[in-house]
Scaffold this active site. Structure first.
Site, PDB file in Angstrom:
ATOM      1  CB  CYS A   1      -0.883  -0.034   1.238  1.00 39.39           C
ATOM      2  SG  CYS A   1      -2.073   1.282   1.261  1.00 39.39           S
TER       3      CYS A   1
ATOM      4  NE  ARG B   1      -9.822  -0.918  -1.377  1.00 38.89           N
ATOM      5  CZ  ARG B   1      -9.036  -1.661  -0.645  1.00 38.89           C
ATOM      6  NH1 ARG B   1      -8.677  -2.829  -1.071  1.00 38.89           N
ATOM      7  NH2 ARG B   1      -8.614  -1.230   0.516  1.00 38.89           N
TER       8      ARG B   1
HETATM    9  P1  RVP Z   1      -0.597  -6.915   4.014  1.00 40.32           P
HETATM   10  O1  RVP Z   1      -1.110  -8.075   4.811  1.00 40.32           O
HETATM   11  O2  RVP Z   1       0.336  -6.039   4.808  1.00 40.32           O
HETATM   12  O3  RVP Z   1      -0.030  -7.310   2.696  1.00 40.32           O
HETATM   13  O4  RVP Z   1      -1.851  -5.965   3.731  1.00 40.32           O
HETATM   14  C1  RVP Z   1      -3.029  -6.418   3.105  1.00 40.32           C
HETATM   15  C2  RVP Z   1      -4.035  -5.296   3.137  1.00 40.32           C
HETATM   16  O5  RVP Z   1      -3.569  -4.170   2.380  1.00 40.32           O
HETATM   17  C3  RVP Z   1      -5.372  -5.628   2.500  1.00 40.32           C
HETATM   18  O6  RVP Z   1      -6.209  -6.398   3.310  1.00 40.32           O
HETATM   19  C4  RVP Z   1      -5.939  -4.250   2.207  1.00 40.32           C
HETATM   20  O7  RVP Z   1      -6.566  -3.669   3.325  1.00 40.32           O
HETATM   21  C5  RVP Z   1      -4.694  -3.441   1.917  1.00 40.32           C
HETATM   22  N1  RVP Z   1      -4.529  -3.190   0.482  1.00 40.32           N
HETATM   23  C6  RVP Z   1      -4.844  -3.996  -0.561  1.00 40.32           C
HETATM   24  N2  RVP Z   1      -4.502  -3.353  -1.696  1.00 40.32           N
HETATM   25  C7  RVP Z   1      -4.003  -2.182  -1.316  1.00 40.32           C
HETATM   26  C8  RVP Z   1      -3.506  -1.129  -2.188  1.00 40.32           C
HETATM   27  O8  RVP Z   1      -3.367  -1.319  -3.382  1.00 40.32           O
HETATM   28  N3  RVP Z   1      -3.198   0.013  -1.607  1.00 40.32           N
HETATM   29  N4  RVP Z   1      -4.004  -2.098   0.024  1.00 40.32           N
END
Ligand code: RVP
Length: 497
Positions: A318, A417
């Site tokens: 993210c 989204r």
């Molecule tokens: P991680 O477990 O740290 O990889 O995080 C997963 C989370 O990141 C997802 O459940 C969602 O809330 C968030 N996410 C998914 N896509 C993106 C993005 O493109 N920013 N963020």
């Protein structure tokens, strides 16, 4: 403008202090089960999971295969919503079809079909046995079974009929519709059949019981299953096409839904929650989020959310914090929302579970998130690394990786989204690789052993007790540098990480 008098902190900035570990506090007494949806304080949640892990609502993570593996281990997957409604509903249906005590028979064939046709059917479904009914339907008159061991490409003419090689009903054990599952399983073993057809008074096929299901059930004692012994599965929804998507997912058998948005503190989410309540009452359960403070939690809890998801910008893929300047360290966000959840429970008698979403880099972070008060954890990177995830396995510089991309990346084209059309104006997620880590089953069991061990050190045998009695302390960067300082690790495989 309001400036909070605190620093936004994440899991890696805390450690837990041990509490007194008493005699009965041993791994076999530790119960990691967690409520998933809202319930009255003091009563059980109508949906619980034995293992407090759910998979992220992401195309690189939550496929039917991963959903089945995770449900077998006691967790729950959320099938991603960044795809056409029919495709998402089919993924949910595929999980629900996979296993049940009594299954709807989905591989059926007419006696007049050819051996070539039944061979193709079995190969496409990756199954060994087809049920023969007069009209080839799951409710037709039961005539026999045909399996891959009943014919062979080299010995038989693939143009011959199924009838010529099937094992006819007269020579097979069948059971009446009223039979109990345990009697059905006994019969399967006595008859040495892989499939037990359940047949009604008129000779029509009602369902089947598979030997494979019995064996799986014995192997996975914590599995997440519904009342009909089908695997439990969740599904993501959005604030745009929910009027069509929610009914399709409910019809496909989704056990719980979750609004999927990086920022859930909005009237749009409230509208969806209202739609679900008006249409289904409490028969359909739906979580909402994401939020990072008590205001967001209370808004969604009052709007009827069955659980609330916490976390903005902490996901490993993210870049929302860089791109938009929005977010909060996951530990600070969780601590704030936990306070509000507990205040809400005291005021209303309603317990609304919290899902901590994203930002888990090490297994120890899961234990810390649970100690901070999370009921269960949503994990993306963690699951993307396993062979059960749907993302491609690739070799980079001689090392194996799984591809992993954010739902806000161009790759995910997350029009629903992020509401920015097919081509994103800007990205909120990256597209990359995570080291391949083998089987989900092996890794989840090691992770659970670590969390269990942390809880024992903290003197807790339940997550509730862990929430109430854990003590966390902030740590300096120097405290971490101390580990393995001035020691050259012999080899990665032997390293304690
Ligand atoms: P991680 O477990 O740290 O990889 O995080 C997963 C989370 O990141 C997802 O459940 C969602 O809330 C968030 N996410 C998914 N896509 C993106 C993005 O493109 N920013 N963020």
């Amino acid at each position: 403008m309001r400036i909070l008098p605190e620093i936004s902190r994440t899991f890696g900035e805390y450690l837990l202090l041990p509490n007194l570990t008493e005699d009965g506090c041993t791994p076999d007494h530790v119960d990691l089960s967690a409520p998933v949806v809202r319930h009255r304080v003091g009563e059980a949640s109508p949906l619980r999971i034995a293992v407090p892990m759910v998979s992220a609502i992401m195309g690189a993570v939550s496929s039917p295969r991963l959903a089945i593996a995770l449900a077998q281990c006691g967790g729950l997957a959320f099938i991603h919503q960044n795809q056409p409604i029919a495709e998402q509903a089919e993924m949910v249906a595929a999980v629900k079809r996979h296993k049940a005590g009594f299954r709807h028979s989905d591989i059926n064939i007419k006696p007049s079909a050819t051996l070539g046709e039944v061979g193709d059917l079995l190969a496409a479904a990756e199954r060994d046995v087809a049920v023969v009914t007069d009209d080839g339907s799951p409710g037709g008159t039961f005539l026999g079974l045909i399996s891959t061991s009943d014919f062979n490409v080299h010995r038989h003419d693939l143009g011959d009929s199924v009838e010529s090689r099937m094992r006819p009903a007269a020579g097979l054990a069948t059971a009446p519709t009223g039979i109990s599952l345990s009697d059905a399983n006994t019969l399967i073993w006595d008859a040495r059949q892989d499939v037990l057809p359940i047949v009604d008074e008129d000779g029509r096929l009602a369902s089947i019981v598979l030997r494979r299901d019995y064996e799986l059930h014995k192997q996975f004692r914590k599995e997440s299953i519904d009342q009909d012994k089908r695997f439990a599965v969740g599904a993501g929804v959005n604030t745009h096409d929910y009027r069509e998507r929610v009914p399709a997912l409910v019809a496909a058998g989704a056990d719980v839904l979750c609004l999927d948005s990086s920022d859930g503190y909005s009237t749009w989410q409230s509208n969806v929650l209202q739609f679900v309540r008006e249409r289904y009452g409490d028969a359909v359960r739906i979580g909402a989020g994401n939020v990072v403070d008590g205001r967001g939690f209370r808004y969604l809890a009052e709007a009827g959310a069955d659980f609330v998801k916490v976390g903005i910008g902490g996901g490993s893929i993210c870049i929302t914090r860089d791109q938009k300047g929005i977010g909060r360290g996951q530990a600070s966000a969780l601590a704030d929302v936990v306070r509000e959840r507990d205040a809400y429970a005291r005021e209303t008698g309603q317990y609304v579970p919290l899902c901590s979403d994203g930002g888990v880099l090490h297994d120890s972070h899961m234990a810390i998130a649970l100690a901070f008060g999370a009921d269960f954890l949503m994990l993306g990177r963690y699951f993307a690394r396993y062979e059960e995830s749907p993302s491609p396995l690739v070799r980079v510089d001689g090392q194996l990786y799984k591809e992993y991309w954010g739902e806000g990346s161009q790759r995910a084209r997350n029009a629903a989204r992020y509401g920015q059309g097919k081509t994103l104006v800007f990205e909120e997620g990256v597209d990359g690789y995570v080291p391949f880590a083998g089987s989900l089953y092996d890794n989840v069991s090691v992770t659970l052993a670590k969390i269990t061990s942390t809880m024992i050190s903290c003197g807790s045998t339940t997550l509730r007790q862990f929430h109430e009695t854990a003590t966390a302390v902030e740590v300096s960067h120097q405290s971490y540098l101390q580990n393995s300082e001035d020691v050259r690790l012999r080899d990665r495989a032997n390293a304690i990480v």
